[in-house]
Write a protein that holds these residues in place. Structure first.
Motif, PDB file in Angstrom:
ATOM      1  N   PHE A 178      49.935  30.954  38.370  1.00 50.92           N
ATOM      2  CA  PHE A 178      49.605  30.606  36.983  1.00 50.92           C
ATOM      3  C   PHE A 178      48.175  30.095  36.948  1.00 50.92           C
ATOM      4  O   PHE A 178      47.600  29.732  37.979  1.00 50.92           O
ATOM      5  CB  PHE A 178      50.561  29.527  36.458  1.00 50.92           C
ATOM      6  CG  PHE A 178      52.006  29.926  36.517  1.00 50.92           C
ATOM      7  CD1 PHE A 178      52.621  30.511  35.429  1.00 50.92           C
ATOM      8  CD2 PHE A 178      52.751  29.728  37.681  1.00 50.92           C
ATOM      9  CE1 PHE A 178      53.958  30.900  35.489  1.00 50.92           C
ATOM     10  CE2 PHE A 178      54.076  30.110  37.747  1.00 50.92           C
ATOM     11  CZ  PHE A 178      54.689  30.699  36.652  1.00 50.92           C
ATOM     12  N   VAL A 179      47.621  30.043  35.735  1.00 51.53           N
ATOM     13  CA  VAL A 179      46.265  29.533  35.587  1.00 51.53           C
ATOM     14  C   VAL A 179      46.230  28.455  34.508  1.00 51.53           C
ATOM     15  O   VAL A 179      46.726  28.648  33.395  1.00 51.53           O
ATOM     16  CB  VAL A 179      45.258  30.667  35.265  1.00 51.53           C
ATOM     17  CG1 VAL A 179      45.630  31.421  33.993  1.00 51.53           C
ATOM     18  CG2 VAL A 179      43.840  30.123  35.187  1.00 51.53           C
ATOM     19  N   GLY A 180      45.698  27.272  34.891  1.00 53.75           N
ATOM     20  CA  GLY A 180      45.418  26.233  33.921  1.00 53.75           C
ATOM     21  C   GLY A 180      44.073  26.547  33.288  1.00 53.75           C
ATOM     22  O   GLY A 180      43.026  26.132  33.788  1.00 53.75           O
ATOM     23  N   ALA A 181      44.100  27.291  32.199  1.00 60.49           N
ATOM     24  CA  ALA A 181      42.883  27.867  31.606  1.00 60.49           C
ATOM     25  C   ALA A 181      42.232  26.862  30.664  1.00 60.49           C
ATOM     26  O   ALA A 181      42.282  27.001  29.448  1.00 60.49           O
ATOM     27  CB  ALA A 181      43.222  29.161  30.877  1.00 60.49           C
ATOM     28  N   SER A 182      41.619  25.864  31.242  1.00 61.88           N
ATOM     29  CA  SER A 182      41.013  24.793  30.447  1.00 61.88           C
ATOM     30  C   SER A 182      39.997  25.361  29.464  1.00 61.88           C
ATOM     31  O   SER A 182      39.182  26.201  29.825  1.00 61.88           O
ATOM     32  CB  SER A 182      40.335  23.786  31.384  1.00 61.88           C
ATOM     33  OG  SER A 182      41.238  23.365  32.377  1.00 61.88           O
ATOM     34  N   PHE A 183      40.093  24.836  28.224  1.00 59.22           N
ATOM     35  CA  PHE A 183      39.246  25.283  27.109  1.00 59.22           C
ATOM     36  C   PHE A 183      38.876  26.772  27.253  1.00 59.22           C
ATOM     37  O   PHE A 183      37.727  27.153  27.402  1.00 59.22           O
ATOM     38  CB  PHE A 183      37.982  24.420  26.959  1.00 59.22           C
ATOM     39  CG  PHE A 183      37.309  23.977  28.232  1.00 59.22           C
ATOM     40  CD1 PHE A 183      36.506  24.829  28.953  1.00 59.22           C
ATOM     41  CD2 PHE A 183      37.483  22.682  28.689  1.00 59.22           C
ATOM     42  CE1 PHE A 183      35.869  24.412  30.116  1.00 59.22           C
ATOM     43  CE2 PHE A 183      36.861  22.251  29.860  1.00 59.22           C
ATOM     44  CZ  PHE A 183      36.048  23.123  30.567  1.00 59.22           C
ATOM     45  N   MET A 184      39.910  27.614  27.181  1.00 59.57           N
ATOM     46  CA  MET A 184      39.727  29.056  27.331  1.00 59.57           C
ATOM     47  C   MET A 184      38.670  29.550  26.359  1.00 59.57           C
ATOM     48  O   MET A 184      38.675  29.223  25.172  1.00 59.57           O
ATOM     49  CB  MET A 184      41.045  29.768  27.080  1.00 59.57           C
ATOM     50  CG  MET A 184      41.093  31.194  27.581  1.00 59.57           C
ATOM     51  SD  MET A 184      42.766  31.879  27.430  1.00 59.57           S
ATOM     52  CE  MET A 184      42.553  33.445  28.259  1.00 59.57           C
ATOM     53  N   ARG A 185      37.751  30.357  26.865  1.00 56.52           N
ATOM     54  CA  ARG A 185      36.625  30.833  26.071  1.00 56.52           C
ATOM     55  C   ARG A 185      36.951  32.175  25.416  1.00 56.52           C
ATOM     56  O   ARG A 185      37.753  32.953  25.947  1.00 56.52           O
ATOM     57  CB  ARG A 185      35.393  30.966  26.960  1.00 56.52           C
ATOM     58  CG  ARG A 185      34.952  29.645  27.590  1.00 56.52           C
ATOM     59  CD  ARG A 185      34.069  29.918  28.815  1.00 56.52           C
ATOM     60  NE  ARG A 185      33.583  28.679  29.422  1.00 56.52           N
ATOM     61  CZ  ARG A 185      34.282  27.930  30.268  1.00 56.52           C
ATOM     62  NH1 ARG A 185      35.511  28.277  30.595  1.00 56.52           N
ATOM     63  NH2 ARG A 185      33.752  26.851  30.791  1.00 56.52           N
ATOM     64  N   PRO A 186      36.306  32.460  24.279  1.00 55.01           N
ATOM     65  CA  PRO A 186      36.631  33.700  23.570  1.00 55.01           C
ATOM     66  C   PRO A 186      36.458  34.959  24.397  1.00 55.01           C
ATOM     67  O   PRO A 186      37.224  35.908  24.237  1.00 55.01           O
ATOM     68  CB  PRO A 186      35.657  33.675  22.377  1.00 55.01           C
ATOM     69  CG  PRO A 186      35.429  32.227  22.123  1.00 55.01           C
ATOM     70  CD  PRO A 186      35.415  31.584  23.477  1.00 55.01           C
ATOM     71  N   HIS A 187      35.473  34.993  25.296  1.00 57.85           N
ATOM     72  CA  HIS A 187      35.265  36.219  26.066  1.00 57.85           C
ATOM     73  C   HIS A 187      36.353  36.438  27.115  1.00 57.85           C
ATOM     74  O   HIS A 187      36.485  37.540  27.662  1.00 57.85           O
ATOM     75  CB  HIS A 187      33.888  36.208  26.743  1.00 57.85           C
ATOM     76  CG  HIS A 187      33.758  35.243  27.889  1.00 57.85           C
ATOM     77  ND1 HIS A 187      33.438  33.921  27.704  1.00 57.85           N
ATOM     78  CD2 HIS A 187      33.925  35.406  29.220  1.00 57.85           C
ATOM     79  CE1 HIS A 187      33.392  33.314  28.872  1.00 57.85           C
ATOM     80  NE2 HIS A 187      33.687  34.184  29.808  1.00 57.85           N
ATOM     81  N   GLU A 188      37.165  35.399  27.402  1.00 57.07           N
ATOM     82  CA  GLU A 188      38.277  35.553  28.338  1.00 57.07           C
ATOM     83  C   GLU A 188      39.548  36.049  27.651  1.00 57.07           C
ATOM     84  O   GLU A 188      40.432  36.618  28.303  1.00 57.07           O
ATOM     85  CB  GLU A 188      38.568  34.210  29.020  1.00 57.07           C
ATOM     86  CG  GLU A 188      37.418  33.697  29.874  1.00 57.07           C
ATOM     87  CD  GLU A 188      37.648  32.268  30.338  1.00 57.07           C
ATOM     88  OE1 GLU A 188      37.593  32.039  31.563  1.00 57.07           O
ATOM     89  OE2 GLU A 188      37.885  31.391  29.485  1.00 57.07           O
TER      90      GLU A 188
END
Length: 416
Positions: free
Chosen positions: A304-314
């Protein structure tokens, strides 16, 4: 996603931050230390100079002030959090768990300090039942002691699982692919707690040259990514199918490309192992038997990924990463986190997505991985969570005083 509260309120998201940080004020660790260390702690604390500005500011108590945290997170739309460490544990020169202990006696004191932090964290989580999953700390120098602490911390109610230190160059420890750590993987799989690897916990010291901080920024996530291919190629998931790995605050856009690369090397080396006459065959010898499935398959089953403050390009990569793998995080109380603009950060990244996808990434996945009771949290979110309509509204202009990289120019281009 939160349900209506029965009064006609708008439907809201139940937001769980998979990346927050907490720790005690320095002197408040003393009661959690074994008594035989109290005199040593008094002497160490009297001479300690904290090098971190955020732990000296008037906002430092966000790390340990339970009421303040709850109020600020609720105001920001967050109802529960996964808690990584932040403050200095007793006897450490810095927050880095890889600061080498020069002597056996110093290692013993630092190990006592980490256990004190774990005890403090259990009490801190108990102060907000059902809303905090504490991540406990270990050191890798003594595997038997680490396993004992895994059981003790889990029994104490820390649901966030293990914080896995790195083994950067110069650490003197076996690499993470080593079978020496199998008792740790076995304990976590048996107890059903995740192994978390947070950015910054695996980087070697870089010195004080002017370029050091820039090099750190470039390299720190890569050093953290290494845990993935070490555990995969080392066969940890094959030997312990219930083991779960969470990679936190390392971004998420890198994952599809890295999985493609790892699959390539896996296929290439396994194939080469069957051709004994080739120079490359020795690199694949024993690999298939040791690790089993392709890395991308291991990712789908165990990671799993803790996607901190996921960015729009991701965000356009979410299907390749796995919608059931992504857990959004605010990084509270760090200034690179989204507080107090979490709603804006979620709008900036997720506006226009199907609400079931937003619900999974902002809370549902974290609830499943860390054992939060969504029905309980839905009741709180019905009053404080961001509304579905609010997050659906695109954010064209970020707040002028926002400090989170989610809003950084060049790093958050909308491409979908």
């Amino acid at each position: 996603m939160g349900a209506e509260d029965g009064t006609g309120a708008e439907e809201r998201y139940t937001v769980i931050s998979a990346d927050c940080h907490a720790g005690a004020d320095l002197l408040d660790y003393k009661p959690y230390l074994e008594r035989r260390y109290h005199d040593d702690f008094d002497a160490w604390a009297a001479g300690y100079v904290n090098p971190y500005e955020d732990l000296l500011a008037d906002t430092a108590d966000r790390n340990w002030n339970s009421a303040r945290r709850l109020a600020e997170l609720e105001a920001d739309g967050i109802v529960a959090e996964v808690l990584f460490p932040n403050t200095i544990p007793p006897f450490f020169p810095s927050a880095s768990l890889m600061a080498p202990a020069p002597t056996a006696a110093e290692f013993e004191r630092r190990w006592a300090g980490l256990r004190a932090h774990n005890r403090w964290l259990a009490d801190f989580c108990a102060a907000a039942p059902g809303r905090r999953a504490g991540v406990f700390q270990i050191l890798l120098n003594d595997v038997d002691a680490a396993v004992e602490e895994i059981h003790r911390s889990t029994d104490a109610g820390l649901k966030g699982g293990l914080l896995l230190p790195g083994t950067p160059p110069g650490s003197g420890l076996p690499e993470l692919y080593s079978r020496a750590y199998d008792p740790i993987w076995a304990a976590c799989a048996e107890l059903g707690v995740p192994v978390n690897h947070h950015a910054g916990s695996a980087s070697p010291p870089l010195g004080d040259e002017p370029a050091a901080r820039a090099v750190f920024m470039v390299e720190t996530t890569w050093f953290s990514h290494r845990a993935l291919w070490h555990l995969v190629f080392g066969g940890a998931f094959r030997r312990h199918p219930g083991l779960r790995l969470v990679l936190t605050e390392q971004g998420s856009g890198w994952i599809p490309g890295v999985l493609d690369m790892l699959d390539y090397y896996h296929g290439r080396l396994v194939a080469a192992a069957g051709r004994a006459s080739t120079a490359e065959s020795k690199f694949g010898a024993g690999l298939a038997a040791a690790m089993g499935d392709r890395p991308s398959e291991v990712w789908r089953e165990n990671c799993f990924v803790g996607a901190s403050f996921m960015r729009p390009h991701e965000v356009p990569l979410r299907d390749r990463i796995g919608l059931d793998k992504i857990m959004w995080g605010s990084d509270y109380p760090h200034d690179e986190g989204t507080h107090p603009y979490t709603r804006e950060g979620l709008r900036f990244a997720y506006a226009g997505l199907p609400r079931e996808e937003v619900a999974a990434m902002t809370g549902g996945n974290a609830a499943r991985v860390y054992g939060f009771d969504l029905a309980y949290l839905d009741e709180i979110a019905a009053k404080t969570g961001p509304t579905v309509a609010e997050i659906a509204e695109p954010l064209d202009t970020p707040p002028a005083d926002a400090t989170s990289p989610v809003f950084a120019r060049g790093g958050s281009v909308r491409v979908w």
